[in-house]
Each structure stands twice: as structure tokens, then as C-alpha cells.
Design an enzyme around this catalytic site. Structure first.
Site, PDB file in Angstrom:
ATOM      1  N   ARG A  55      11.733  52.689  37.230  1.00 21.22           N
ATOM      2  CA  ARG A  55      13.039  51.689  37.711  1.00 21.22           C
ATOM      3  C   ARG A  55      12.212  50.328  37.924  1.00 21.22           C
ATOM      4  O   ARG A  55      11.134  50.384  37.676  1.00 21.22           O
ATOM      5  CB  ARG A  55      13.456  52.369  39.050  1.00 21.22           C
ATOM      6  N   GLY A  56      13.003  49.595  38.246  1.00 26.14           N
ATOM      7  CA  GLY A  56      12.838  48.022  38.247  1.00 26.14           C
ATOM      8  C   GLY A  56      13.011  47.412  36.717  1.00 26.14           C
ATOM      9  O   GLY A  56      12.662  48.077  35.633  1.00 26.14           O
ATOM     10  N   ALA A  57      13.643  46.417  36.911  1.00 27.59           N
ATOM     11  CA  ALA A  57      13.906  45.845  35.451  1.00 27.59           C
ATOM     12  C   ALA A  57      13.025  45.497  34.317  1.00 27.59           C
ATOM     13  O   ALA A  57      13.115  46.214  33.348  1.00 27.59           O
ATOM     14  CB  ALA A  57      14.770  44.472  35.840  1.00 27.59           C
ATOM     15  N   ARG A  98      21.804  52.836  32.132  1.00 28.42           N
ATOM     16  CA  ARG A  98      22.076  51.974  33.256  1.00 28.42           C
ATOM     17  C   ARG A  98      22.668  50.819  32.782  1.00 28.42           C
ATOM     18  O   ARG A  98      22.177  49.984  31.997  1.00 28.42           O
ATOM     19  CB  ARG A  98      20.586  51.848  34.035  1.00 28.42           C
ATOM     20  N   GLN A 205      13.801  52.510  48.320  1.00 31.97           N
ATOM     21  CA  GLN A 205      12.873  51.923  47.733  1.00 31.97           C
ATOM     22  C   GLN A 205      11.533  50.869  48.396  1.00 31.97           C
ATOM     23  O   GLN A 205      10.810  50.928  48.161  1.00 31.97           O
ATOM     24  CB  GLN A 205      13.390  50.935  46.507  1.00 31.97           C
ATOM     25  N   ASP A 246      17.820  42.091  39.078  1.00 26.46           N
ATOM     26  CA  ASP A 246      18.103  42.661  37.589  1.00 26.46           C
ATOM     27  C   ASP A 246      18.900  42.087  36.583  1.00 26.46           C
ATOM     28  O   ASP A 246      18.930  42.242  35.535  1.00 26.46           O
ATOM     29  CB  ASP A 246      18.965  44.015  38.161  1.00 26.46           C
ATOM     30  N   ASN A 256      20.931  41.935  42.414  1.00 29.82           N
ATOM     31  CA  ASN A 256      19.671  42.613  42.912  1.00 29.82           C
ATOM     32  C   ASN A 256      20.070  44.026  43.674  1.00 29.82           C
ATOM     33  O   ASN A 256      21.349  43.993  43.922  1.00 29.82           O
ATOM     34  CB  ASN A 256      18.892  41.804  43.706  1.00 29.82           C
ATOM     35  N   LYS A 257      19.078  44.580  44.011  1.00 23.30           N
ATOM     36  CA  LYS A 257      19.525  45.886  44.904  1.00 23.30           C
ATOM     37  C   LYS A 257      20.410  45.634  45.947  1.00 23.30           C
ATOM     38  O   LYS A 257      20.263  44.536  46.566  1.00 23.30           O
ATOM     39  CB  LYS A 257      18.307  46.687  45.239  1.00 23.30           C
TER      40      LYS A 257
END
Length: 364
Positions: A55-57, A98, A205, A246, A256-257
Site C-alpha cells: 500500500r501507499g501510492a 484500487r 496505518q 494518493d 489522501n487517507k
């Protein structure tokens, strides 16, 4: 006695070409268990992205590039059209994992461009070119993150308190991270930052990943619940906020998150600069505003059951669980990229960033 291998000494995402495997850290098991996955099946790679094992762009982009290369490697076809039909199917399959992180599509489209640009070559030559491109994407990510760190360091002073949300650290990239890159470079140079990491509900996270990797790397990090960020800001303990993202729209709105926009709103109240750390691969100039960004909806169980020994909410309760929110551009003090820092008006300065990228794209 053999010393323990630290998390920063593992590759977040890598290619084992000899065994035709995508190699990742299973981030769903951290920090309790360090498990390396070697994925050879496209379904397993798709699920690793969807279920946040990787995970993480930026890391998703690298994983997708390696994944589609591995798919191409297995295609048995001598004719270009036959090869491309199967390659395109593999690309679309990984793209469906995703919807919000633009790096996923950026990396897959970059691999697709390699195939289309070399129609006249043999299939075996195209496969080799895809291999080279996947390796290049991974290598570039390291350079990009370090550059973001260098520009980010110009925005803070030694001893500053810095707050971050979610995980935009090394675990979200190949090395350094985006939002954490200034922290890691500052740590190497004796800046003695005081880091505050939001836990980042519902997937934690910040608690499981950011706090873990920063603490293990020797940085001064304090974990806080998401609803404590206003308190540490009001207390004067935070001088700057660095977060990843992202997708950045052409007007500077940034997805973003979930919870990031709350941090930005509170930072505005206390006059604390709020910075988005974004590789140019995360900036989507074809998306006009944040309203055009598709926000991924995650399963209700992440809110009601995950991390709990027993269910912590009523059976049948309705749950709204967006993975991301959009921070409006007027809340953002600057967007830190590998080619410099963009500031309002973003519709103009982001174009300038891409002009710099075009000019210097081969310099590193």
C-alpha cells in the site's frame, strides 16, 4: 549473537526475476509479524494491492509495474496483436484493484506505452523492455523520494515538531517515503525533530506502520489518536505538517487517507503550515478538481470488527467507510514534489512543476 534485521533494511517492494515473483512485505501483519510474500500469480498480486498487503501510492505503482511485467513474461504469443491483447487484459485486471491512487494507473499506462512504442520488435524484445521499465520505475521512486525530502527540509528547522497522518513512509514507497523523507534526511543530519504520528483509523496505518518504522529507525516519535491532533497543535508542539497523498487534482485539491482534511482544517485554525508531499506521478492534471476524484469505499468490517477480539458495534449497523477524503487546495500551504514546491495558485504552479520535469527528466 546475530543482530535483528530492522524493517528499513527490507525491500518494501522488489522483483525476483529469476523466480518470476513480486516480493513485498505483508503490511497487514505489521508490526507484530515480519512476513515477506513472493507472489507469482496475478490473482495474488491483485489481492495484495486490494487488501493493502502492499500500500501507499508509490509502492502500489511499483508493484503494478512489476506485476504486469510478470504477466507479460508468461504470455505465450509470437504475434504482436495476440501478445498485446493478453497484455491489455492483464493491465486492466491489475488496474481494477484500487480506484483512487493514480500511481497505479500511471505505472500501468507507462508499461503500456512501452509495448505500443515497440510494436515492430519481437515479443521477446518487448518483454525485456518491460523488465527494464519496471526496474526503472522502482529506481526512480528512490530518487523522487529523496528529492522530496530535500525540498521538504527547507520548510522546517532543527528541533521542530512535525505531525503526519497515515503512512507515507518507506513502507509506502521503495525508500525514504514521501511525507517522511524530510524526517529521515533530517534525522541523518542531526535535526532532532519531534514527530507526532496520528494512529489513522480505521486501518491504523499511523499506529502500525509510521510509528513502527520511525521508532525502529531511531527518530523521536509520539503516537497520538486522530482526535488528539488539535490538542498537540494548540499546545504549540507542531510547527509543520507533512502528509502524503494518493491523487492531486490540477487545482491542487488532494485526496489522501481519510482524516487528512480534518488535520488540514485544524492546522488552518492554529496557523500551522500544511504540506502535501507528492511525486509528480501522483499529480493528475487530467482531473480538474477534487470533486472529480473517485473515492474508494472499503468494507464495513474494517470499522466494526477489525483489530477487536469481539465485535465493537451493533450487528446490522450501517457503516460509511471511505478510504480517502479530499483536502481543499485553500488549506494546503504547499505541494512538495521532486521538482520543487508548488504553491497557490496551483493551476499555474503545478504546470510549472511539469515543465521542470520535462526539462530535467533525464538528469538523474
Amino acid at each position: 549473537m546475530e543482530s535483528k534485521k530492522l524493517i528499513m533494511n527490507y525491500d518494501t517492494v522488489a522483483l525476483d526475476d529469476e523466480n518470476s515473483a513480486l516480493v513485498i512485505i505483508d503490511q497487514t501483519k505489521l508490526p507484530g509479524k515480519m512476513e515477506i510474500l513472493r507472489l507469482t500469480n496475478q490473482k495474488d498480486i491483485w489481492e495484495a494491492i486490494y487488501f493493502l498487503k502492499v500500500r501507499g501510492a508509490p509502492a502500489i505503482g511499483v508493484a503494478a509495474a512489476i506485476g504486469v511485467y510478470l504477466a507479460a513474461k508468461e504470455i505465450q504469443a509470437d504475434d504482436f496483436d495476440d501478445f498485446y491483447k493478453l497484455f491489455d487484459q492483464a493491465k486492466d485486471y491489475l488496474a481494477s484493484s484500487r480506484p483512487t491512487a493514480v500511481n497505479l494507473f500511471w505505472a500501468l499506462n507507462r508499461m503500456d506505452s512501452v509495448v505500443k512504442a515497440n510494436r515492430g520488435k519481437s515479443v521477446s524484445e518487448i518483454k525485456e523492455l518491460l523488465h527494464n521499465e519496471a526496474i526503472a520505475i522502482r529506481k526512480e521512486d528512490i530518487w523522487v523520494c529523496k528529492q522530496i525530502g530535500e525540498f521538504g527540509l527547507t520548510l522546517v528547522k532543527p528541533g521542530d515538531g512535525i505531525l503526519t497522518h497515515c503512512n507515507a513512509g518507506q513502507l509506502a514507497t521503495v525508500k525514504y517515503g514521501t511525507a517522511t523523507a524530510p524526517m529521515y534526511l533530517g534525522h541523518e543530519r542531526g535535526y532532532n525533530f519531534k514527530i507526532f504520528a496520528d494512529e489513522t483509523r480505521p486501518l491504523l496505518q499511523g499506529a502500525r506502520l509510521t510509528a513502527f518504522e520511525l521508532f525502529e529507525s531511531g527518530l523521536d516519535v509520539t503516537l497520538i489518536c486522530d482526535n488528539m491532533s488539535a490538542t498537540v497543535m494548540k499546545n504549540g508542539w507542531v510547527k509543520a505538517i507533512f502528509v502524503g497523498c494518493d491523487r492531486v487534482a490540477a487545482n491542487g485539491d488532494a485526496a489522501n487517507k481519510i482524516g487528512t482534511s480534518v488535520v488540514a482544517i485544524v492546522a488552518k485554525r492554529y496557523n500551522i503550515p500544511f504540506y502535501i508531499c507528492a511525486p509528480t506521478s501522483t499529480i493528475d492534471m487530467s482531473t480538474k478538481t477534487g470533486a472529480d476524484i473517485k473515492i474508494e469505499q472499503r468494507p464495513a468490517e474494517e470499522v466494526t470488527e477489525m483489530w477487536y477480539k469481539e465485535r465493537m458495534s451493533p450487528e446490522g449497523i450501517k457503516v460509511f467507510n471511505p478510504a480517502f477524503d479530499v483536502t481543499d487546495n485553500d488549506l494546503i500551504s504547499g505541494i512538495v514534489t521532486e521538482y520543487g514546491i508548488a504553491r497557490a495558485p496551483y493551476t499555474e504552479t503545478l504546470k510549472d512543476i511539469f515543465q521542470k520535469k520535462e526539462k530535467f527528466k533525464d538528469s538523474f
